[in-house]
Design an enzyme around this catalytic site. Structure first.
Site, PDB file in Angstrom:
ATOM      1  N   LYS A   1       0.891  -1.171   0.000  1.00 59.40           N
ATOM      2  CA  LYS A   1       0.000   0.000   0.000  1.00 59.40           C
ATOM      3  C   LYS A   1       0.923   1.212   0.000  1.00 59.40           C
ATOM      4  O   LYS A   1       1.411   1.634   1.036  1.00 59.40           O
ATOM      5  CB  LYS A   1      -0.866  -0.016   1.270  1.00 59.40           C
ATOM      6  CG  LYS A   1      -2.251   0.580   1.092  1.00 59.40           C
ATOM      7  CD  LYS A   1      -2.270   2.041   0.674  1.00 59.40           C
ATOM      8  CE  LYS A   1      -2.091   2.978   1.858  1.00 59.40           C
ATOM      9  NZ  LYS A   1      -1.807   4.361   1.427  1.00 59.40           N
TER      10      LYS A   1
ATOM     11  N   GLU B   1       8.754   1.145  11.533  1.00 60.11           N
ATOM     12  CA  GLU B   1       9.787   2.181  11.416  1.00 60.11           C
ATOM     13  C   GLU B   1       9.064   3.513  11.438  1.00 60.11           C
ATOM     14  O   GLU B   1       8.351   3.857  10.492  1.00 60.11           O
ATOM     15  CB  GLU B   1      10.610   1.986  10.141  1.00 60.11           C
ATOM     16  CG  GLU B   1      11.482   0.741  10.244  1.00 60.11           C
ATOM     17  CD  GLU B   1      12.280   0.409   8.995  1.00 60.11           C
ATOM     18  OE1 GLU B   1      12.257   1.173   8.027  1.00 60.11           O
ATOM     19  OE2 GLU B   1      12.927  -0.652   9.008  1.00 60.11           O
TER      20      GLU B   1
ATOM     21  N   CYS C   1      13.387  10.626   7.506  1.00 64.32           N
ATOM     22  CA  CYS C   1      13.119  10.228   8.893  1.00 64.32           C
ATOM     23  C   CYS C   1      14.357  10.372   9.763  1.00 64.32           C
ATOM     24  O   CYS C   1      14.264  10.621  10.957  1.00 64.32           O
ATOM     25  CB  CYS C   1      12.620   8.789   8.935  1.00 64.32           C
ATOM     26  SG  CYS C   1      13.746   7.653   8.120  1.00 64.32           S
TER      27      CYS C   1
ATOM     28  N   GLU D   1       8.097  16.262  15.904  1.00 63.52           N
ATOM     29  CA  GLU D   1       8.643  16.074  14.555  1.00 63.52           C
ATOM     30  C   GLU D   1       7.920  17.001  13.574  1.00 63.52           C
ATOM     31  O   GLU D   1       6.698  16.947  13.458  1.00 63.52           O
ATOM     32  CB  GLU D   1       8.454  14.619  14.114  1.00 63.52           C
ATOM     33  CG  GLU D   1       9.062  14.343  12.749  1.00 63.52           C
ATOM     34  CD  GLU D   1       8.755  12.934  12.226  1.00 63.52           C
ATOM     35  OE1 GLU D   1       7.588  12.511  12.307  1.00 63.52           O
ATOM     36  OE2 GLU D   1       9.682  12.275  11.736  1.00 63.52           O
TER      37      GLU D   1
HETATM   38  P1  NAD Z   1       1.809   8.281   7.561  1.00 65.59           P
HETATM   39  O1  NAD Z   1       1.875   7.505   8.820  1.00 65.59           O
HETATM   40  O2  NAD Z   1       0.879   9.426   7.458  1.00 65.59           O
HETATM   41  O3  NAD Z   1       1.431   7.330   6.337  1.00 65.59           O
HETATM   42  C1  NAD Z   1       2.199   6.181   6.021  1.00 65.59           C
HETATM   43  C2  NAD Z   1       1.308   5.181   5.306  1.00 65.59           C
HETATM   44  O4  NAD Z   1       0.328   4.672   6.208  1.00 65.59           O
HETATM   45  C3  NAD Z   1       0.552   5.738   4.114  1.00 65.59           C
HETATM   46  O5  NAD Z   1       0.580   4.772   3.079  1.00 65.59           O
HETATM   47  C4  NAD Z   1      -0.858   5.922   4.665  1.00 65.59           C
HETATM   48  O6  NAD Z   1      -1.865   5.874   3.686  1.00 65.59           O
HETATM   49  C5  NAD Z   1      -0.959   4.732   5.602  1.00 65.59           C
HETATM   50  N1  NAD Z   1      -1.934   4.858   6.695  1.00 65.59           N
HETATM   51  C6  NAD Z   1      -2.336   5.978   7.339  1.00 65.59           C
HETATM   52  N2  NAD Z   1      -3.214   5.665   8.308  1.00 65.59           N
HETATM   53  C7  NAD Z   1      -3.384   4.322   8.287  1.00 65.59           C
HETATM   54  C8  NAD Z   1      -4.163   3.401   9.033  1.00 65.59           C
HETATM   55  N3  NAD Z   1      -4.951   3.798  10.040  1.00 65.59           N
HETATM   56  N4  NAD Z   1      -4.084   2.079   8.732  1.00 65.59           N
HETATM   57  C9  NAD Z   1      -3.280   1.650   7.742  1.00 65.59           C
HETATM   58  N5  NAD Z   1      -2.525   2.481   6.981  1.00 65.59           N
HETATM   59  C10 NAD Z   1      -2.566   3.799   7.254  1.00 65.59           C
HETATM   60  O7  NAD Z   1       3.325   8.739   7.258  1.00 65.59           O
HETATM   61  P2  NAD Z   1       3.820   9.683   6.081  1.00 65.59           P
HETATM   62  O8  NAD Z   1       3.317  11.058   6.342  1.00 65.59           O
HETATM   63  O9  NAD Z   1       3.548   9.025   4.782  1.00 65.59           O
HETATM   64  O10 NAD Z   1       5.408   9.648   6.294  1.00 65.59           O
HETATM   65  C11 NAD Z   1       6.095  10.527   7.133  1.00 65.59           C
HETATM   66  C12 NAD Z   1       6.389   9.852   8.465  1.00 65.59           C
HETATM   67  O11 NAD Z   1       7.114   8.650   8.231  1.00 65.59           O
HETATM   68  C13 NAD Z   1       7.275  10.684   9.377  1.00 65.59           C
HETATM   69  O12 NAD Z   1       6.804  10.570  10.691  1.00 65.59           O
HETATM   70  C14 NAD Z   1       8.642   9.989   9.267  1.00 65.59           C
HETATM   71  O13 NAD Z   1       9.495  10.162  10.374  1.00 65.59           O
HETATM   72  C15 NAD Z   1       8.224   8.560   9.116  1.00 65.59           C
HETATM   73  N6  NAD Z   1       9.283   7.767   8.489  1.00 65.59           N
HETATM   74  C16 NAD Z   1       9.989   6.901   9.273  1.00 65.59           C
HETATM   75  C17 NAD Z   1      11.023   6.156   8.716  1.00 65.59           C
HETATM   76  C18 NAD Z   1      11.839   5.197   9.544  1.00 65.59           C
HETATM   77  O14 NAD Z   1      12.607   4.442   8.959  1.00 65.59           O
HETATM   78  N7  NAD Z   1      11.722   5.204  10.843  1.00 65.59           N
HETATM   79  C19 NAD Z   1      11.319   6.306   7.360  1.00 65.59           C
HETATM   80  C20 NAD Z   1      10.568   7.213   6.597  1.00 65.59           C
HETATM   81  C21 NAD Z   1       9.537   7.941   7.172  1.00 65.59           C
END
Ligand code: NAD
Length: 487
Positions: free
Chosen positions: A179, A255, A289, A391
């Site tokens: 997804k 992550e 991240c 963040e």
């Molecule tokens: P997000 O959590 O908003 O979305 C990530 C994914 O989850 C998307 O595909 C979204 O559609 C899906 N999603 C959202 N709600 C959901 C639910 N209730 N059930 C299932 N799926 C759901 O994150 P984002 O805005 O896309 O990315 C930015 C975030 O990601 C930042 O917090 C960043 O720090 C983190 N990040 C962490 C790492 C790591 O390795 N730790 C790497 C990259 C990004």
């Protein structure tokens, strides 16, 4: 450019029954890229069913070496179609082409190669013992695939972070339903063509598009036939996914977010520290991240460091991805731009000294609708301020002075996140001492974002659960079974 972005289920591109679509827009100028078919329950069910069937089809019969050959072929094919992947990633994210062509696309291909190489050399343990009746028993471990893996991805490094999960999952013999983020659907969709070209059996790699709650993300993570969930994204979303995974006791690899600190000591190589902190704060418009949003600088070099970082920030020319002078792209979306600008506002309200930035840069007319924000540096805030604790995920940082190692250690650890840190000093004893004491999953010394894919990657505290990378990925993507033979 693909203007009709479909789901990829059982080796075929399919729309959805309801005809529901959403817009995919280019963040550089807000132009429409195409319409994305949002997967409903029906499409998610079909994708999971295809992935489940594929486990007992030709894919399930392949030897490790045969799987490895296919994964190597995937990597070769991504590189052969490098330009298609580059154009797709840049259309979705607006990131500068020098970045996407050096990081996103090559690392996307490498994720298949490295895990193909690693799995070839995986071994398991075995023990021999005497039984009470004087015979011998041999116990040995076998690693079996977990089954159907849901891969839920963010938008900041779309191909790289997706293949970082899909590579090891497939190497271990699982099948996947991906997804992608609703903001960046293109490269995951394109990867379906690669899978078909190199002969990965239908149903092994599936893609469903949509959002989180009440959409493809939630339908997928709550699906009873999903055997494991690997997620990269915000900590709040990770919490929701962990709750969904509790039904059916499915394992998760998470992550999550970070609020990473850089510690700059007065004995550092000043130029290395300035150049590297510039990258860690502003690369990919701060949407990494592992990026730095808190900088702590030892007092004797504080003023000099702030001035040097300001000069660097102001030299980051925003612009179109393929313009040679472009140093920084837009944020990924209007929604994210609003979020980052709201933090810029909060910093002002909480009394920050704005060293540079703090708003939207002046852009030419054709780019005015893009999701631009200025690289921003603040000083003078207490440790409790919003932009020091939360963040932001934008091109910004707060810089504070410190005097002693103990003082800075306490400040760095006083945060709910624990993803990454970087330490700049020539004192190797101090660097190693702090590396053991800072509560993070990843610690860089005089560097940042150096990754050896054989090593463990993941966060502490609210930055995640589990470690992936090298053999550590196989802990999540396989079930370790113990077999006992009496002879
Ligand atoms: P997000 O959590 O908003 O979305 C990530 C994914 O989850 C998307 O595909 C979204 O559609 C899906 N999603 C959202 N709600 C959901 C639910 N209730 N059930 C299932 N799926 C759901 O994150 P984002 O805005 O896309 O990315 C930015 C975030 O990601 C930042 O917090 C960043 O720090 C983190 N990040 C962490 C790492 C790591 O390795 N730790 C790497 C990259 C990004």
């Amino acid at each position: 450019m693909n203007t009709n972005i479909q789901n990829f289920i059982n080796g075929e591109y399919v729309g959805n029954v309801s005809g529901k679509t959403f817009e995919n827009r280019n963040p550089v100028d807000n132009s429409l890229i195409g319409l994305v078919h949002e997967a409903g329950r029906l499409e998610v069910d079909a994708a999971v069913a295809a992935a489940k069937r594929a486990l007992s089809g030709p894919w399930g019969q392949l030897s490790v070496i045969e799987r490895v050959k296919l994964l190597d072929a995937v990597a070769v094919e991504i590189n052969r179609r490098f330009d298609d992947f580059l154009q797709a990633e840049i259309a979705d994210t607006g990131k500068p082409s020098h970045l996407a062509s050096h990081v996103d696309i090559p690392r996307g291909a490498a994720n298949f190669q490295i895990f193909a190489d690693t799995i070839k050399n995986m071994s398991t343990e075995s023990f021999e013992m005497r039984t009470p009746d004087g015979k011998t028993a041999l116990s040995y471990g076998v690693r079996v695939p977990r089954g159907v893996i849901a891969v839920v991805c963010p938008w900041n490094l779309p191909l790289l972070l997706m293949t970082w999960k899909v590579g090891p999952a497939l190497a271990c013999g699982n099948t996947v339903v991906v997804k992608p983020s609703e903001e960046t659907p293109l490269t995951a969709t394109l990867l379906g063509e690669v899978m078909n070209t190199v002969g990965v059996p239908a149903g092994v790699y599936n893609v469903v598009h949509g959002f989180g709650p009440d959409s493809a993300g939630a339908f997928l993570t709550s699906h009873p036939d999903v055997n494991g969930i690997t997620f990269t994204g915000e900590t709040g979303t990770g919490t929701a996914i962990m709750k969904a995974a509790a039904d059916g006791i499915r394992p998760v690899s998470l992550e999550l977010g970070g609020k990473n600190a850089a510690l700059v000591f007065e004995d550092c190589d000043f130029q290395v520290a300035v150049d590297t902190v510039t990258r860690s704060c502003f690369e990919n418009a701060g949407q990494v991240c592992l990026g730095t949003e808190r900088v702590y600088v030892q007092r004797p070099i504080f003023e000099r460091f702030v001035a040097a970082l300001k000069e660097k920030a102001e030299s980051m020319t925003p612009g179109r991805p393929f313009d040679a002078q472009t140093r920084i792209g837009p944020l990924v979306s209007k929604e994210h731009q609003r979020k980052v600008l709201s933090y810029y506002e909060k910093a002002r309200e909480e009394g920050a000294t704005i060293v540079t930035g703090g708003g939207i840069p002046a852009m030419p007319d054709d780019l005015k609708d893009g999701c631009w924000v200025q690289p921003t540096i603040w000083t003078g805030l207490p440790e409790t301020a919003s932009v020091v604790t939360e963040e932001v995920f934008g091109p910004c940082c707060h810089i504070s002075p410190f005097d002693t190692e103990d003082e800075v250690l306490a400040k760095v650890n006083d945060n709910r996140y624990g993803l990454a840190t970087s330490i700049y000093t020539q004192d190797i004893g101090r660097a190693n001492r702090l590396a053991r004491q800072i509560e993070v999953g990843l610690c860089w010394i005089n560097s940042w974002f150096l990754r050896d894919l054989r090593t463990p990657f993941g966060g502490s505290k609210q930055s995640g659960i589990g470690r992936e990378g090298g053999v550590h990925s196989f802990e999540f993507y396989t079930e370790l079974r113990n077999v006992m033979v009496k002879y």
